[in-house]
Every structure is written in C-alpha cells, then in structure tokens.
Design a protein around this motif. Structure first.
Motif, mmCIF file in Angstrom:
data_model
loop_
_atom_site.group_PDB
_atom_site.id
_atom_site.type_symbol
_atom_site.label_atom_id
_atom_site.label_comp_id
_atom_site.label_asym_id
_atom_site.label_seq_id
_atom_site.Cartn_x
_atom_site.Cartn_y
_atom_site.Cartn_z
ATOM 1 N N ALA A 38 4.121 38.069 -17.524
ATOM 2 C CA ALA A 38 4.261 36.709 -18.068
ATOM 3 C C ALA A 38 2.982 36.271 -18.768
ATOM 4 O O ALA A 38 3.034 35.652 -19.839
ATOM 5 N N SER A 39 1.838 36.621 -18.190
ATOM 6 C CA SER A 39 0.556 36.186 -18.766
ATOM 7 C C SER A 39 0.313 36.768 -20.153
ATOM 8 O O SER A 39 -0.506 36.238 -20.907
ATOM 9 N N ARG A 40 1.033 37.816 -20.511
ATOM 10 C CA ARG A 40 0.874 38.443 -21.824
ATOM 11 C C ARG A 40 1.913 37.958 -22.850
ATOM 12 O O ARG A 40 1.903 38.401 -23.992
ATOM 13 N N GLN A 41 2.795 37.055 -22.420
ATOM 14 C CA GLN A 41 3.853 36.580 -23.317
ATOM 15 C C GLN A 41 3.338 35.474 -24.227
ATOM 16 O O GLN A 41 2.575 34.607 -23.794
ATOM 17 N N GLY A 43 3.010 32.060 -25.849
ATOM 18 C CA GLY A 43 3.347 30.733 -25.380
ATOM 19 C C GLY A 43 3.073 30.469 -23.910
ATOM 20 O O GLY A 43 3.196 29.341 -23.440
ATOM 21 N N TYR A 44 2.687 31.500 -23.151
ATOM 22 C CA TYR A 44 2.396 31.334 -21.723
ATOM 23 C C TYR A 44 1.088 30.562 -21.550
ATOM 24 O O TYR A 44 0.088 30.840 -22.211
ATOM 25 N N LEU A 45 1.088 29.586 -20.633
ATOM 26 C CA LEU A 45 -0.102 28.773 -20.396
ATOM 27 C C LEU A 45 -0.679 28.921 -18.985
ATOM 28 O O LEU A 45 -1.850 28.653 -18.774
ATOM 29 N N GLY A 46 0.124 29.313 -18.012
ATOM 30 C CA GLY A 46 -0.371 29.457 -16.648
ATOM 31 C C GLY A 46 0.746 29.299 -15.632
ATOM 32 O O GLY A 46 1.901 29.064 -15.988
ATOM 33 N N PHE A 47 0.380 29.413 -14.340
ATOM 34 C CA PHE A 47 1.361 29.199 -13.277
ATOM 35 C C PHE A 47 0.660 28.788 -11.997
ATOM 36 O O PHE A 47 -0.541 28.998 -11.823
ATOM 37 N N GLU A 48 1.439 28.200 -11.119
ATOM 38 C CA GLU A 48 0.992 27.825 -9.775
ATOM 39 C C GLU A 48 2.128 28.159 -8.821
ATOM 40 O O GLU A 48 3.296 28.036 -9.187
ATOM 41 N N SER A 49 1.791 28.582 -7.604
ATOM 42 C CA SER A 49 2.859 28.895 -6.655
ATOM 43 C C SER A 49 2.396 28.690 -5.221
ATOM 44 O O SER A 49 1.196 28.727 -4.932
ATOM 45 N N SER A 61 5.758 27.696 -13.761
ATOM 46 C CA SER A 61 5.087 28.319 -14.897
ATOM 47 C C SER A 61 5.046 27.306 -16.042
ATOM 48 O O SER A 61 5.920 26.449 -16.165
ATOM 49 N N TYR A 62 4.002 27.419 -16.856
ATOM 50 C CA TYR A 62 3.761 26.476 -17.939
ATOM 51 C C TYR A 62 3.820 27.216 -19.272
ATOM 52 O O TYR A 62 3.269 28.317 -19.392
ATOM 53 N N TRP A 63 4.457 26.584 -20.256
ATOM 54 C CA TRP A 63 4.732 27.226 -21.533
ATOM 55 C C TRP A 63 4.504 26.257 -22.688
ATOM 56 O O TRP A 63 4.716 25.048 -22.540
ATOM 57 N N LYS A 64 4.148 26.818 -23.817
ATOM 58 C CA LYS A 64 3.883 26.036 -25.028
ATOM 59 C C LYS A 64 5.134 25.328 -25.532
ATOM 60 O O LYS A 64 5.076 24.178 -25.960
ATOM 61 N N ASP A 65 6.284 26.017 -25.493
ATOM 62 C CA ASP A 65 7.509 25.452 -26.057
ATOM 63 C C ASP A 65 8.738 26.120 -25.437
ATOM 64 O O ASP A 65 8.627 27.096 -24.697
ATOM 65 N N GLU A 66 9.903 25.572 -25.753
ATOM 66 C CA GLU A 66 11.144 26.114 -25.202
ATOM 67 C C GLU A 66 11.453 27.518 -25.713
ATOM 68 O O GLU A 66 12.025 28.325 -24.990
ATOM 69 N N ALA A 67 11.063 27.812 -26.933
ATOM 70 C CA ALA A 67 11.299 29.158 -27.472
ATOM 71 C C ALA A 67 10.566 30.200 -26.639
ATOM 72 O O ALA A 67 11.101 31.289 -26.382
ATOM 73 N N SER A 68 9.365 29.905 -26.197
ATOM 74 C CA SER A 68 8.600 30.828 -25.353
ATOM 75 C C SER A 68 9.296 31.049 -24.014
ATOM 76 O O SER A 68 9.327 32.172 -23.499
ATOM 77 N N ILE A 69 9.864 30.002 -23.463
ATOM 78 C CA ILE A 69 10.588 30.103 -22.189
ATOM 79 C C ILE A 69 11.817 30.991 -22.363
ATOM 80 O O ILE A 69 12.074 31.880 -21.548
ATOM 81 N N ARG A 70 12.578 30.755 -23.416
ATOM 82 C CA ARG A 70 13.778 31.575 -23.664
ATOM 83 C C ARG A 70 13.404 33.039 -23.877
ATOM 84 O O ARG A 70 14.088 33.948 -23.385
ATOM 85 N N ALA A 71 12.319 33.276 -24.607
ATOM 86 C CA ALA A 71 11.884 34.660 -24.842
ATOM 87 C C ALA A 71 11.506 35.329 -23.526
ATOM 88 O O ALA A 71 11.872 36.485 -23.275
ATOM 89 N N TRP A 72 10.791 34.625 -22.659
ATOM 90 C CA TRP A 72 10.397 35.183 -21.351
ATOM 91 C C TRP A 72 11.624 35.507 -20.510
ATOM 92 O O TRP A 72 11.689 36.543 -19.864
ATOM 93 N N LYS A 73 12.611 34.631 -20.521
ATOM 94 C CA LYS A 73 13.821 34.852 -19.722
ATOM 95 C C LYS A 73 14.518 36.149 -20.116
ATOM 96 O O LYS A 73 15.141 36.786 -19.278
ATOM 97 N N HIS A 78 11.707 41.377 -16.797
ATOM 98 C CA HIS A 78 11.990 40.111 -16.126
ATOM 99 C C HIS A 78 13.476 40.008 -15.782
ATOM 100 O O HIS A 78 13.842 39.517 -14.711
ATOM 101 N N VAL A 79 14.329 40.493 -16.663
ATOM 102 C CA VAL A 79 15.769 40.512 -16.389
ATOM 103 C C VAL A 79 16.042 41.363 -15.144
ATOM 104 O O VAL A 79 16.848 40.988 -14.286
ATOM 105 N N GLU A 80 15.349 42.488 -15.019
ATOM 106 C CA GLU A 80 15.511 43.342 -13.823
ATOM 107 C C GLU A 80 15.018 42.618 -12.570
ATOM 108 O O GLU A 80 15.637 42.701 -11.515
ATOM 109 N N ALA A 81 13.907 41.905 -12.668
ATOM 110 C CA ALA A 81 13.399 41.135 -11.523
ATOM 111 C C ALA A 81 14.409 40.059 -11.115
ATOM 112 O O ALA A 81 14.633 39.832 -9.922
ATOM 113 N N GLN A 82 15.031 39.423 -12.097
ATOM 114 C CA GLN A 82 16.061 38.422 -11.799
ATOM 115 C C GLN A 82 17.233 39.058 -11.048
ATOM 116 O O GLN A 82 17.747 38.502 -10.070
#
Length: 111
Positions: A38-41, A43-49, A61-73, A78-82
């Motif tokens: 995720a950190s290499r995607q 639009g990625y800005l960071g995360f807390e857990s 997780s924090y992202w620049k925009d919705e397009a970045s979130i959709r791309a990460w999904k 990540h699909v395999e992790a899901q």
C-alpha cells in the motif's frame, strides 16, 4: 504504531473495522506485505491501526483521492488478501470511506 503525519485536508480515509477469527495461518505476514505494498501505491498517504486482545481491530488508511482508493482495492495481491480475509481471518468486517475536510490535534511534545 504511531499517529500518521498527513497533509492538510482535503484527503480521504478508509476505515477497516474487523473482528478476527482464531485462524492465524499467515495473517501477520500478509498484513506486513499489504502495509508495504500500500505504501508504494500512488495516492497513499499513511495508515494507523490498533487491535485488541479480543480480536477487534481498526485500520485506517489515508489517500489523496477516491481514484487512488479504487486502484488500491483492485491490486492483485490486495485482492488475494481480501479473499483470504473472508475465508480465514475475519468473522466480520466493515469498510467505510470518508472525505476528511478538517483535521486538528494536540502534541504535548511540541508545546
């Protein structure tokens, strides 16, 4: 874990609230791999857990925009992790996406 340093809003956050099962089978390794990926995607800005002893956890997780979130999904690993999460690691989860319009805080060390 630490509090993420983020840019001034606006930006987006994705809240992943989950309840773990008792199955570990690669969970920690997958979590570390997803954090790194995720950190290499773009639009990625960071995360807390945080995760409690009872298995209840929240990852934001924090992202620049919705397009970045959709791309990460849709990233293949990540699909395999899901898939593994639904099959083995979580008895329940909720995902919420929100636009952060305002943010502020306090840091005792910076007084």
């Amino acid at each position: 874990m630490r509090i993420s340093s983020l840019p001034d809003p606006p930006y987006y956050m994705v809240s992943f609230t989950s309840q773990r099962t008792d199955v570990d089978d690669g969970y920690g390794e997958m979590g570390h791999a997803m954090t790194e990926l995720a950190s290499r995607q773009p639009g990625y800005l960071g995360f807390e857990s945080a995760r409690g002893a009872d298995g209840f956890g929240i990852l934001i997780s924090y992202w620049k925009d919705e397009a970045s979130i959709r791309a990460w999904k849709s990233v293949v690993d990540h699909v395999e992790a899901q898939r593994r999460g639904r099959k083995d690691w979580y008895s329940r989860y909720e995902i919420r996406v929100a636009l952060v319009q305002r943010a502020y805080g306090f840091d005792f060390a910076k007084q």
